[in-house]
Motif scaffolding. Structure first.
Motif, PDB file in Angstrom:
ATOM      1  N   SER A   8      28.114  21.781 -22.926  1.00 47.18           N
ATOM      2  CA  SER A   8      28.799  22.187 -21.717  1.00 47.18           C
ATOM      3  C   SER A   8      29.714  21.100 -21.173  1.00 47.18           C
ATOM      4  N   VAL A   9      30.814  21.538 -20.632  1.00 52.74           N
ATOM      5  CA  VAL A   9      31.668  20.585 -19.943  1.00 52.74           C
ATOM      6  C   VAL A   9      31.317  20.521 -18.470  1.00 52.74           C
ATOM      7  N   PHE A  10      30.264  21.245 -18.090  1.00 52.17           N
ATOM      8  CA  PHE A  10      29.904  21.288 -16.690  1.00 52.17           C
ATOM      9  C   PHE A  10      28.559  20.628 -16.433  1.00 52.17           C
ATOM     10  N   LEU A  11      28.453  20.063 -15.293  1.00 51.13           N
ATOM     11  CA  LEU A  11      27.185  19.527 -14.838  1.00 51.13           C
ATOM     12  C   LEU A  11      26.931  20.142 -13.484  1.00 51.13           C
ATOM     13  N   LEU A  12      25.794  20.784 -13.351  1.00 51.95           N
ATOM     14  CA  LEU A  12      25.542  21.483 -12.111  1.00 51.95           C
ATOM     15  C   LEU A  12      24.715  20.616 -11.189  1.00 51.95           C
ATOM     16  N   VAL A  13      25.270  20.283 -10.077  1.00 47.48           N
ATOM     17  CA  VAL A  13      24.573  19.432  -9.134  1.00 47.48           C
ATOM     18  C   VAL A  13      24.040  20.285  -8.000  1.00 47.48           C
ATOM     19  N   ASN A  14      22.747  20.319  -7.879  1.00 47.61           N
ATOM     20  CA  ASN A  14      22.113  21.182  -6.904  1.00 47.61           C
ATOM     21  C   ASN A  14      21.505  20.340  -5.794  1.00 47.61           C
ATOM     22  N   ILE A  15      22.093  20.426  -4.639  1.00 47.78           N
ATOM     23  CA  ILE A  15      21.458  19.714  -3.525  1.00 47.78           C
ATOM     24  C   ILE A  15      21.115  20.722  -2.452  1.00 47.78           C
TER      25      ILE A  15
END
Lengths: 506, 506
Positions: A8-15
């Motif tokens: 993936s070229v995405f990183l999901l940042v969940n705050i």
């Protein structure tokens, strides 16, 4: 980095902020349920005690030895439970022994003393009591009837567990068990959606695991008529969804036999307002049959031979059979006939609510209470002297998000004002899984383990199941035991896991 | 009567009154859904027309012949779709041809003209368009990229159907298709409950069937840490439910490869408030890794080597690694680093709502809107110039009784006030199946076909899916096609049937 471009070229940042969410929004404050119950039975026996003596079980050479009467039902149960207990794919869960234990001996025999000659079929008044003990003198199961022996074998299969090193063990145990109610039913509906024989049989196995003893088969209804009658095959030819969605006479025989071997009665239902019913006849498995369903214009047309398909194919309806039916035209006559034939019957509460002239002489008359306001209805029905069963609070098809089992569990068929004699007329209850939104894809996971909760309410003594925290722990163990046996019993208590998870179909 | 004693002693007489039931009570007025759609695709292509010319398909010798570029992704798709189309257990549904048809010819080749060299991995900006035609000149599929070819092969497998006599046929067809949104995701959560590789892969197959292109993998959370890091194996040793509930590096590789072959990106999520993230490193598959989760006291303790288990076993935590983490301690630094590494990222809406100093220079920044009140949020986010995806209205884990798909279907990511430029910043959406109450027992039946509804909303042009009755018919056919392919896609429209029902695990 071994693979750099593969990902993936995405990183999901969940705050996520978890506080003060509106009702619709996602609340992930749930906690993890860690199994705390080990080797505890479900449903809870009437009298159950165990101690820290730990006996090992020789799984390689384990035998069930009958010391009293015996028969095919018992022998087939021995084969089944040996597989459930020790089969390679059916191993019991592995755990450390709970609490402090002393190795107290090793056993390779369960002695099964069934005192009376086997009944061929279970009935409403079958004796399902048994005693089960594990102590220095060995493993002993005793029952008055083969049906009680089946219940005891199931309990035995639940209190044996496996240590981390692979050893099967049982704690010192004394059980004296008897069901609280004698009618413990589960309704499945094969009219709104067809259910395969495999699913019905899986369901019977699951029912046996929690000691249900009645399969209420809502086999036909307005939506489809999958019952293939030998007298009137056109009924299912025209009324079933299609010819692959039918129960043949041999299908039905196989279901009845599968249920019998597990101590489960099969009660078919052929329903309609103002119905005409043929009793007797030459059907192999059902002793009654509906001919005419006034509520359904299509079937009325069909019976008169007037459907487009019939016109097109020049097929005949049942017009020529109407004369045979002439004599059975009122509800009271119908019920009198059933009574004459010594068949018991169950009627939905409306028959009584509408003040029908029901012949209530038969001790087998049972009224099923299914509407809301059930305490008042139970009071009324029992005051009139009828036996009754409850299903109002156990419509498991009504799903909702989250853990929903506690209200089912807390519903009690004795929760109404009445004398002791009135309470005695409550012979049990039924969980219902109506078929609008269930078929072979989801019947098992939606029904189980939720139906187990009703099964415990109907089997266990009230004072033995008052510890709600204990109940949840046992329910978690029970769900995982179902999963281990191959049933897709869904998670109902929030985040967590089973040591041995369900294995999806390869 | 061949068997007289074998059967129930009860006869259940049901004379339900259906009118004026209180809300709780059982309402069985539902009607039967009869499949009316035959050979219709799901999701609906951007431009789709078919006529009554009926071409037979030679299933014995059918070939996919590439006339342009080719590669492993395409060849493996040929093998897969040949099995889906003609495999003995994967036959397409048998039907009578709908409407009036003329036998127009017979074909045994689909020519696949893929114009450009294959990409190895799909990306946000992959070209998924294709054209597909069946006419007198044969069967032709053309696409700019291999990902478009995959989408076209899926559509081809849906518009071929089988007549009662066994013949495979296709109507004269002209399709020119392109997705409306380029990010079409489905979130699964392996933290609240573990999901087997089998279930995850089944889910990827189902996703490919409805043209999803992003698997958002909520792989870890407070409840469990099943990701087995090669740099920090203790993380899952301590944080997973147990050591059978873990995804090894090779497990993860196999998932990524399985997804890649179906044109699906895998986006992992490692979330926490105030997180510290390691970027780069030597993990085979994930290019980012969480080190420290301030929100979880257990993990904090664990990292400090202070859990009871660690104390007992004298294991070490990560105290010695803290120095390596010192530099990554603020959110803005984190995002700058991602930006430096040329990685795109997705952030939940709170990052923006809280006014974080997010570097928004990257064209790959995507904000996921998940709370209620999404129209205002979409308006705000896009006004700020961010790309966005929507999931607020697609939390499929929130189940309720009855048919619930229409609200999911009607939710549109362009339903907010904004300029054309703002609307363009909406790159798609995600259906979410959070894991509190799903695991291998029910994940597939609860997710499917419900997630298909979101997939069509994200793929199809708005004007091509405005006929709601037509949508329901196609959805029924689509569900039965899923069932026929082996997915336990549940019934969502009330009573009815599939010609070929789901076959439960023997």
């Amino acid at each position: 980095m071994a693979i750099t471009v593969c990902f993936s070229v995405f990183l999901l940042v969940n705050i996520l902020q978890l506080n003060a969410l509106p009702a619709f929004e996602y609340n992930q404050t749930s906690t993890v349920i860690v199994p705390k119950s080990i080797g505890q039975p479900w449903p809870m026996p009437a009298k159950y005690s165990s101690n820290s003596d730990l006996y090992s079980i020789n799984s390689e050479n384990f035998k069930f030895i009958p010391t009293g009467e015996s028969c095919d039902v018992l022998y087939q149960a021995f084969v089944r439970y040996r597989r459930i207990l020790f089969g390679r794919d059916q191993e019991v869960l592995k755990f450390k022994p709970h609490g402090k234990h002393s190795k107290a001996g090793s056993f390779d025999i369960l002695y099964v003393n069934q005192l009376n000659r086997c009944d061929t079929y279970p009935s409403l008044n079958s004796d399902e009591s048994y005693t089960l003990s594990a102590n220095a003198s060995g493993l002993h199961l005793q029952a008055n009837s083969v049906w009680g022996a089946l219940r005891g074998l199931e309990t035995f299969s639940e209190i044996v567990y496996q240590l981390d090193d692979g050893t099967f063990v049982i704690n010192g145990t004394a059980i004296s068990d008897v069901p609280r109610f004698k009618h413990r039913g589960l309704l499945l509906d094969t009219s709104r959606h067809y259910l395969s024989l495999k699913t019905i049989k899986d369901n019977l196995d699951a029912m046996a695991q929690v000691k249900y003893n009645v399969f209420h088969w809502h086999i036909v209804d307005d939506q489809s008529f999958p019952y293939q009658s030998s007298m009137f095959p056109t009924m299912s030819q025209e009324g079933a969804f299609d010819q692959r969605h039918i129960y043949s006479q041999s299908d039905i025989k196989s279901i009845i036999e599968y249920a019998r071997l597990r101590g489960i009665r099969v009660i078919p239902e052929f329903d309609s307002p103002d119905k005409y019913i043929h009793l007797g006849g030459d059907e192999v498995s059902f002793s009654c049959e509906i001919f005419y369903r006034k509520s359904n214009p299509d079937i009325t047309k069909f019976m008169a031979g007037k459907t487009n398909k019939q016109k097109k194919k020049k097929k005949w309806g049942f017009a020529s059979n109407y004369s045979r039916l002439g004599e059975y035209y009122s509800r009271s006559i119908l019920l009198d006939i059933i009574s004459d034939l010594k068949k018991g019957y169950i009627i939905w509460q409306e028959v009584i609510d509408n003040g029908a002239t029901v012949s209530i002489g038969s001790a087998d008359t049972v009224v099923e209470v299914w509407k809301s306001g059930y305490p008042a209805e139970l009071e009324k029905i029992t005051k009139l002297g009828y036996q009754t069963i409850l299903s109002s609070c156990w419509y498991l098809n009504y799903i909702k998000y989250g853990s929903d089992w506690l209200p089912y569990y807390m519903c009690d068929p004795h929760n109404f004002n009445g004398t002791a004699k009135q309470k005695e007329l409550v012979v049990g209850g039924e969980a219902c899984m109506w078929g609008e939104y269930v078929d072979d894809t989801n019947l098992m996971s939606r029904t189980w383990p939720r139906a187990s909760v009703v099964a415990e309410r109907l089997w266990s003594a009230v004072d033995s199941i008052s510890d709600t925290a204990g109940v949840q722990n046992r329910l978690e163990e029970h769900r995982c035991r179902m999963v281990k046996r191959g049933f897709p019993a869904e998670s109902i208590n929030g985040p967590g896991f089973c040591r041995d998870e369900f294995v999806p179909h390869e």
